[in-house]
Design a protein around this motif. Structure first.
Motif: not given
Length: 440
Positions: A152-158
């Protein structure tokens, strides 16, 4: 970025001689208790598979010869094995190759064994359906491989960057709208050392691997429902591509072309210079060493109000010409569904569990980042899709979109102009793919 998505950097490839001497498929040894397994991967994956296969050998009084390559070499090595009629008994296959391999008589229909031995309700439907083919369309019909994994290609954040900027952390259950996302990305785009040059950006996304979530969430798609017509010139698609280009051209929240040439956005994310960046399960072991905190959220949503993303996958297929079909099929099923084998791969950090009940436990019990592992499962179960080229006989029509897309990203051509120009070329290539597949 493509090679990173497909697989990590692997150990040295097995020499070509090893391939041509393998015992599988049409090989000469034909030992009733010996089969070959060919795959690509890195050291962690090799170690996990070696442990799993030792147990399989013990349980079945069998010998499995492992043939491993790097991600970059795998396709070439497999094609050489096929040409030389030395096809491994069991091997990795991608969804985009299923139709051609079925029609060429390379992969075996394993439906009967799978349905007899596997609780399909406990496997991700996407993973199984990616290797179904009914002779006309992918996603339905007979099963020609077991899922090695789904990605699953998810979305990351810092998170650290958010805290430093005094911005509230994203809500993991309520996606940003596109407008909200741009607003936050602008607040994260900064000259942090005061030298007059930006050194921190809201995001930095590769168009080939990141356009899909925004197109789909905006109500657009690459093809019509029966996969006979290219639809990239429809307003929803046009709007999404122009929005994507404007992240740099208008909003200025991504590194410039010259910035990207100095250091690509993946490396900038790794160094803590990027606020939002895609994350796949294969990234997690590498990201454990990051100097900042990070987590997962849904992709920002377009006009549909619903998040979207894609899911990668590899399959484990059985050669049609194997001399030990039962043992080879048992190995494919074992590597895909055995709890101990799955645990070895999960512990190696190369994938999420194939088994749904294991995945739920993994989310609840794992202490390693990301904290919001549930986002991977949400993509897998709720809103992840196949990449468009995985459902057609060839990927040429799909690749055509990205060959000359740079003028749009540079502001030298509008999305509408480009998509109207490229659609006929894409349609011609799609028509050819469908004709080669015997469709239409």
């Amino acid at each position: 970025m493509k090679s990173r998505i497909l697989a990590g950097v692997g150990i040295a490839a097995v020499a070509a001689a090893a391939l041509t001497g393998c015992a599988g498929g049409s090989g000469d040894s034909g030992a009733s208790n010996e089969i070959t397994f060919m795959f690509r991967g890195n050291d962690a994956e090799k170690e996990a598979y070696t442990a799993a296969i030792k147990q399989f050998e013990k349980d079945h009084d069998a010998k499995v010869k492992i043939i491993m390559t790097t991600a970059d070499d795998y396709s070439t090595k497999l094609k050489a094995a096929i040409t030389g009629k030395q096809i491994p008994d069991v091997f990795y296959i991608d969804p985009g190759s299923v139709q051609a391999y079925v029609k060429s008589g390379i992969v075996k229909d394993i439906t009967e064994a799978v349905e007899a031995d596997v609780d399909l309700d406990n496997l991700w439907q996407y993973g199984v359906d990616s290797y179904r083919f009914d002779g006309q369309l992918m996603g339905q019909g007979a099963i020609y491989a077991m899922p090695k994994d789904i990605g699953p290609f998810s979305f990351g954040y810092n998170k650290t960057m958010f805290d430093a900027a005094g911005i509230p952390l994203p809500d993991k259950d309520k996606p940003y709208t596109l407008e909200e996302f741009v607003d936050v990305a602008k607040k994260l785009t900064l000259d942090t050392n005061g030298d007059g040059t930006l050194d921190q950006w809201g995001t930095g996304l590769n168009v080939q691997w990141n356009l899909q979530p925004f197109v789909w969430s905006n109500g657009g798609d690459w093809l019509n429902e029966d996969r006979t017509e290219v639809t990239v010139d429809e307003p929803e698609f046009v709007e999404a591509l122009q929005w994507f280009a404007d992240l740099s051209l208008v909003d200025g929240v991504t590194p410039s072309t010259s910035d990207a040439q100095t250091l690509d956005t993946y490396q900038r994310w790794m160094q803590g210079q990027i606020g939002f960046f895609p994350v796949g399960p294969w990234d997690v072991p590498t990201y454990e060493a990051l100097d900042f905190e990070w987590d997962l959220i849904p992709y920002p949503v377009g006009s549909t109000g619903e998040p979207a993303s894609w899911i990668g996958t590899l399959g484990i297929a059985v050669s049609e010409t194997t001399k030990n079909a039962d043992l080879a099929t048992e190995l494919a099923i074992y590597l895909s569904t055995d709890e101990t084998a799955q645990q070895s791969l999960v512990d190696a950090g190369v994938q999420i569990p194939n088994l749904i009940d294991m995945a739920d436990e993994w989310v609840a019990s794992s202490t390693l980042p990301p904290a919001n592992k549930q986002e991977f499962l949400d993509v897998a179960q709720d809103y992840g899709r196949a990449l468009p080229a995985n459902t057609t006989y060839s990927a040429e029509w799909y690749d055509e979109l990205f060959k000359n897309i740079q003028p749009v990203l540079d502001g030298d051509q509008t999305a509408k102009e480009y998509l109207e120009e490229v659609k006929p070329r894409m349609q011609e290539l799609l028509d050819k793919a469908n004709a080669d597949a015997g469709i239409g």
